[in-house]
Design an enzyme around this catalytic site. Sequence first.
Site, PDB file in Angstrom:
ATOM      1  CG  ASP A 148      -2.282   0.587   0.970  1.00 28.49           C
ATOM      2  OD1 ASP A 148      -2.375   1.468   0.094  1.00 28.49           O
ATOM      3  OD2 ASP A 148      -3.250   0.230   1.675  1.00 28.49           O
ATOM      4  CG  ASP A 208      -9.380   2.261  -1.147  1.00 26.41           C
ATOM      5  OD1 ASP A 208      -8.346   2.228  -1.857  1.00 26.41           O
ATOM      6  OD2 ASP A 208      -9.372   2.068   0.082  1.00 26.41           O
TER       7      ASP A 208
HETATM    8  C1  GLA Z   1      -5.969   1.472   1.460  1.00 30.36           C
HETATM    9  C2  GLA Z   1      -6.064   0.473   0.302  1.00 30.36           C
HETATM   10  C3  GLA Z   1      -7.211  -0.496   0.571  1.00 30.36           C
HETATM   11  C4  GLA Z   1      -6.981  -1.220   1.897  1.00 30.36           C
HETATM   12  C5  GLA Z   1      -6.797  -0.210   3.024  1.00 30.36           C
HETATM   13  C6  GLA Z   1      -6.336  -0.869   4.316  1.00 30.36           C
HETATM   14  O1  GLA Z   1      -7.079   2.304   1.512  1.00 30.36           O
HETATM   15  O2  GLA Z   1      -6.226   1.141  -0.911  1.00 30.36           O
HETATM   16  O3  GLA Z   1      -7.347  -1.427  -0.483  1.00 30.36           O
HETATM   17  O4  GLA Z   1      -5.859  -2.038   1.773  1.00 30.36           O
HETATM   18  O5  GLA Z   1      -5.827   0.776   2.693  1.00 30.36           O
HETATM   19  O6  GLA Z   1      -6.148   0.033   5.352  1.00 30.36           O
END
Ligand code: GLA
Length: 492
Positions: A148, A208
């Site tokens: 990430d 996301d």
């Molecule tokens: C980010 C990523 C998500 C998930 C969250 C976890 O937002 O893009 O897919 O992994 O972190 O905290």
Amino acid sequence: MAATLHFAFVLALFTGQAIGVNNGLARTPQMGWNNWNALGCDVSESLLLDTSKKLVDSGLRDVGYNYVVLDDCWSDGRDENGFLKDDLKKFPSGMSAVADEIHKEGLLFGMYSSAGEMTCARYAGSLDWEANDAKSFANWGVDYLKYDNCYHMGRFGTPKLSFDRYKVMWDAINGTGRPMLYSLCNWGEDYSHTWGMSIANSWRMSGDIYDSFTRPDDLCSCTDASSPFCVAPGSHCSVLNIINKVAPYVDRGQPGGWNDLDMLEVGNGGMTDEEYKAHFSFWAALKSPLLMGNDLRTLSASSLTILNNPAVIAISQDPDGRSVARIRREMNAAKDKYGVGEIQVWSGSLYGGDQVVILLNAAGEDARISASLEEIFLHDGPEGSAPQNNEEWEVYDLWANRMEESLAQKILDAKAEDLPKLFKDANWYNSTELSYKEGLKKKDARLMGKKVGTIKPGGSLTAKVKRHSMEMYRLKSVGLGGKRKVHAKEEL
Ligand code: GLA
């Protein structure tokens, strides 16, 4: 190693096929499950083990979903030697034992960290700890790392800064000698679609996803990921927002490295059945990883009959690895309740000279959508110059053979000992016995869909498409019988 690289390069030149990173993984988009969309930080050993069992019993492992990926919130700081500790309250047997159990089910194990001082949920991150953490992952038996982008301490802002930061972990993973699929999660920042394929098997290209088909949201205000003004990739991105963002660079995906459109929302309750079908179809046709994001412990029959459709998965796992491209976008159709009224036509080439076409209705009313062969084969020659324009085509509907919900329910309710017979009766596609590549070579009927018509030379494909829905077809040339030279690659 040098010899292998050299050989791969020569082979690529010879076949004309692009190659991504050379770790041998993700030659087709990875498939599996990740807990984040449905469960967030609510992770535990029992969740992973129950889910693994469900993947097997529901037949989803055999249809191709083989990675079980644990997302954020699993660790408990670092020990005195600087190694991450797994949270023993959540994972009492420890990560290594969890990995063993997952492997025993014939599945692969994925884990998560961040190229930052903390993960997005503020657990210890791997920035400047890459060598240690890669060692831990390898020792535990991890097969996949989702990496990430939160809390990167300002080390972003140019492609080179982000590339370098992500490359440290790529090198660390390779240094362990254990093959691990490397999945970047930097939300398209710093143009990751332009450099991801050099160091990773997939790269997120958007903020996301959330469980909505078209609803715009301030938290996902970025609608063009390649724009320098896109300062916050965001976290409430609808299916349509993501499709529209990836459209300009769909061609960056290639065997070994894929545009990652984020985990699936199928089964999480925010979309209609038609919307989930469309979401799933696009993720398959755009060659995104297919990671289910629902709670499989409560998998419904209707979700199962979307996720297990082999005719659509065969588009995702097509050995040529070419994404569909958008050939038409109309934005003035009847508006839905969010003011969105889009009609789109997408088309892409498949193994053996077949073609996939999607007619998308992301508008407020049902519509008749038409696409001429001239448009469908635009990428093989504009203005009707493509030879395909002069051929006759059979049209196969890829959703017409969707499994009956009652049969899916029987499978979900069955005792373990009754499953083999049920799968046999259901004519289940078992990709562990017959890979998609082999199935396509043999023209396995389960991968082809149902014939619903033909298109004459110079003709058009027309369908009535319900609102917030799509129709998806495989076209097969009658004359060429799937033997078009240009796509008949030696290595297939
Ligand atoms: C980010 C990523 C998500 C998930 C969250 C976890 O937002 O893009 O897919 O992994 O972190 O905290």
